[in-house]
Scaffold this active site. Structure first.
Site, PDB file in Angstrom:
ATOM      1  CB  SER A  85      -0.858   0.011   1.272  1.00 41.42           C
ATOM      2  OG  SER A  85      -1.582   1.212   1.364  1.00 41.42           O
TER       3      SER A  85
ATOM      4  CE1 TYR B 294      -4.124  -1.847   5.303  1.00 41.94           C
ATOM      5  CE2 TYR B 294      -3.977   0.423   4.509  1.00 41.94           C
ATOM      6  CZ  TYR B 294      -4.078  -0.943   4.251  1.00 41.94           C
ATOM      7  OH  TYR B 294      -4.139  -1.390   2.950  1.00 41.94           O
TER       8      TYR B 294
HETATM    9  O1  NJP Z   1     -10.019  -5.412  -0.406  1.00 41.52           O
HETATM   10  P1  NJP Z   1     -11.152  -6.539  -0.289  1.00 41.52           P
HETATM   11  P2  NJP Z   1      -8.880  -5.107  -1.481  1.00 41.52           P
HETATM   12  N1  NJP Z   1      -7.345 -14.964   5.418  1.00 41.52           N
HETATM   13  O2  NJP Z   1     -11.764  -6.300   1.048  1.00 41.52           O
HETATM   14  C1  NJP Z   1      -9.152 -11.489   2.157  1.00 41.52           C
HETATM   15  C2  NJP Z   1      -4.541  -3.697  -0.088  1.00 41.52           C
HETATM   16  N2  NJP Z   1      -4.890  -2.303  -0.332  1.00 41.52           N
HETATM   17  O3  NJP Z   1      -9.020  -5.905  -2.694  1.00 41.52           O
HETATM   18  O4  NJP Z   1     -11.277 -14.140   3.653  1.00 41.52           O
HETATM   19  C3  NJP Z   1      -7.559 -15.042   4.099  1.00 41.52           C
HETATM   20  O5  NJP Z   1     -12.020  -6.544  -1.480  1.00 41.52           O
HETATM   21  C4  NJP Z   1     -10.619 -11.300   1.932  1.00 41.52           C
HETATM   22  O6  NJP Z   1     -11.270 -12.562   1.786  1.00 41.52           O
HETATM   23  P3  NJP Z   1     -12.214 -13.282   2.890  1.00 41.52           P
HETATM   24  C5  NJP Z   1      -5.180  -4.300   1.147  1.00 41.52           C
HETATM   25  O7  NJP Z   1      -4.472  -3.950   2.326  1.00 41.52           O
HETATM   26  C6  NJP Z   1      -6.164  -1.923  -0.577  1.00 41.52           C
HETATM   27  O8  NJP Z   1      -8.812  -3.643  -1.592  1.00 41.52           O
HETATM   28  O9  NJP Z   1     -13.167 -14.065   2.046  1.00 41.52           O
HETATM   29  N3  NJP Z   1      -8.037 -14.041   3.371  1.00 41.52           N
HETATM   30  C7  NJP Z   1     -10.641 -10.586   0.609  1.00 41.52           C
HETATM   31  O10 NJP Z   1     -10.609 -11.507  -0.460  1.00 41.52           O
HETATM   32  C8  NJP Z   1      -5.070  -5.784   0.828  1.00 41.52           C
HETATM   33  O11 NJP Z   1      -3.801  -6.282   1.189  1.00 41.52           O
HETATM   34  C9  NJP Z   1      -6.455  -0.572  -0.774  1.00 41.52           C
HETATM   35  O12 NJP Z   1     -12.862 -12.201   3.704  1.00 41.52           O
HETATM   36  C10 NJP Z   1      -8.319 -12.888   3.992  1.00 41.52           C
HETATM   37  C11 NJP Z   1      -9.339  -9.803   0.608  1.00 41.52           C
HETATM   38  O13 NJP Z   1      -8.537 -10.292   1.685  1.00 41.52           O
HETATM   39  C12 NJP Z   1      -5.205  -5.818  -0.698  1.00 41.52           C
HETATM   40  O14 NJP Z   1      -5.023  -4.483  -1.153  1.00 41.52           O
HETATM   41  C13 NJP Z   1      -5.456   0.366  -0.723  1.00 41.52           C
HETATM   42  C14 NJP Z   1      -8.113 -12.725   5.375  1.00 41.52           C
HETATM   43  C15 NJP Z   1      -9.585  -8.323   0.814  1.00 41.52           C
HETATM   44  O15 NJP Z   1     -10.307  -7.887  -0.283  1.00 41.52           O
HETATM   45  C16 NJP Z   1      -6.540  -6.338  -1.201  1.00 41.52           C
HETATM   46  O16 NJP Z   1      -7.592  -5.569  -0.643  1.00 41.52           O
HETATM   47  C17 NJP Z   1      -4.182  -0.051  -0.478  1.00 41.52           C
HETATM   48  C18 NJP Z   1      -7.614 -13.823   6.083  1.00 41.52           C
HETATM   49  N4  NJP Z   1      -7.396 -13.764   7.411  1.00 41.52           N
HETATM   50  C19 NJP Z   1      -3.902  -1.388  -0.280  1.00 41.52           C
HETATM   51  N5  NJP Z   1      -8.482 -11.455   5.713  1.00 41.52           N
HETATM   52  C20 NJP Z   1      -7.829  -0.048  -1.029  1.00 41.52           C
HETATM   53  N6  NJP Z   1      -8.798  -0.898  -1.307  1.00 41.52           N
HETATM   54  O17 NJP Z   1      -8.038   1.185  -1.007  1.00 41.52           O
HETATM   55  C21 NJP Z   1      -8.881 -10.864   4.585  1.00 41.52           C
HETATM   56  O18 NJP Z   1      -3.237   0.882  -0.425  1.00 41.52           O
HETATM   57  N7  NJP Z   1      -8.800 -11.717   3.546  1.00 41.52           N
END
Ligand code: NJP
Length: 244
Positions: free
Chosen positions: A135, A148
């Site tokens: 990020s 974060y």
């Molecule tokens: O968000 P979202 P993004 N074990 O909420 C999974 C970074 N980022 O695509 O387990 C396994 O749609 C969760 O799946 P589920 C951010 O920090 C974002 O934006 O089914 N999986 C979902 O598929 C992250 O590293 C922004 O709930 C786990 C996914 O993570 C990455 O981009 C800005 C889990 C999250 O998908 C993808 O985020 C930035 C676990 N314990 C960086 N916990 C932004 N959106 O603005 C969560 O700078 N997941």
């Protein structure tokens, strides 16, 4: 035999878009996340459009489950450490340490465990790739983002150290650092469902990146020739360009 790409956090947002992109690029994709219904739907969607996909329900913070998952894989050519996210938006003095622990677990320990468990599966290829979605918060700070940013700084350090330590190996280590991306994480996850608060925080970024903007960059970086390591790419919405 197809090259295999494992994508964590593939149930939504950047991870799902990256899985679609890598499947279109000819990879057999392995979709990881906790929400199995979403993984199954994406698996079916990719299969219907002619791609190869399978899924595995996995919490990346669960060390034992990560080890068990690794045993189900014969090979891994590309690992995309994407699962992650933010919790809460309180100032440091009011922040809940339990939230900070959870953010460290998912953003730092998760990719660490998955990378350690899958590294032995790279032996079938002379061009393994590890992508980490960090990020802009991994190098900067913003108000209300202490936990974060602390976690993403840790993930940025993990990625750089890994690249250094694997320098003599046939492994590329790529960091993609997005600014604001219009995903569930961006809109509601970090605000506990409080849309008004999310809108207030993000009011300065009227035109955020899309998950596809980030995914296209991941696919481009992964598909460079094997002697080209894309170390770090920072993507921001134009309106966020001057920020941290
Ligand atoms: O968000 P979202 P993004 N074990 O909420 C999974 C970074 N980022 O695509 O387990 C396994 O749609 C969760 O799946 P589920 C951010 O920090 C974002 O934006 O089914 N999986 C979902 O598929 C992250 O590293 C922004 O709930 C786990 C996914 O993570 C990455 O981009 C800005 C889990 C999250 O998908 C993808 O985020 C930035 C676990 N314990 C960086 N916990 C932004 N959106 O603005 C969560 O700078 N997941």
């Amino acid at each position: 035999m197809s090259r295999v790409a494992v994508i964590s956090g593939a149930s939504s947002g950047i991870g799902a878009a990256t899985a679609r992109g890598l499947a279109r690029a000819g990879y057999e994709v392995v979709l990881l996340a906790r929400r199995e219904d979403r993984l199954k739907a994406l698996r079916d969607e990719i299969a219907e459009s002619g791609g190869q996909a399978r899924y595995h329900r996995l919490d990346v913070t669960d060390a034992e489950a990560v080890r068990e998952f690794a045993q189900t894989l014969d090979r891994c050519d590309v690992l995309v450490n994407n699962a992650g996210g933010a919790l809460g938006a309180d100032p440091v003095l009011n922040a809940d340490p339990a939230d900070w622990r959870k953010m460290y677990e998912v953003n730092v320990i998760g990719p660490l465990q998955l990378t350690q468990a899958l590294a032995p599966k790279f032996r079938h290829t002379d061009d393994a790739v590890i992508v980490v979605i960090t990020s802009t918060a991994g190098t900067g700070v913003y108000e209300g983002g202490g936990g974060y940013t602390a976690a993403k700084h840790g993930e940025h350090a993990l990625t750089g150290t890994l690249r250094l330590e694997l320098c003599g190996e046939p492994v590329r280590v790529i960091e993609i650092a997005p600014g604001m991306v219009a995903t569930e994480e961006f809109s509601l996850n970090r605000f506990g469902g409080d849309q008004a608060r999310a809108d207030a925080v993000y009011a300065g970024v009227p035109d955020p990146l899309s998950a596809d903007d980030v995914a296209e960059t991941v696919v481009w970086a992964v598909t460079r020739p094997r002697h080209v390591n894309v170390d770090l790419l920072v993507l921001r919405p134009r309106a966020q360009a001057a920020q941290h």
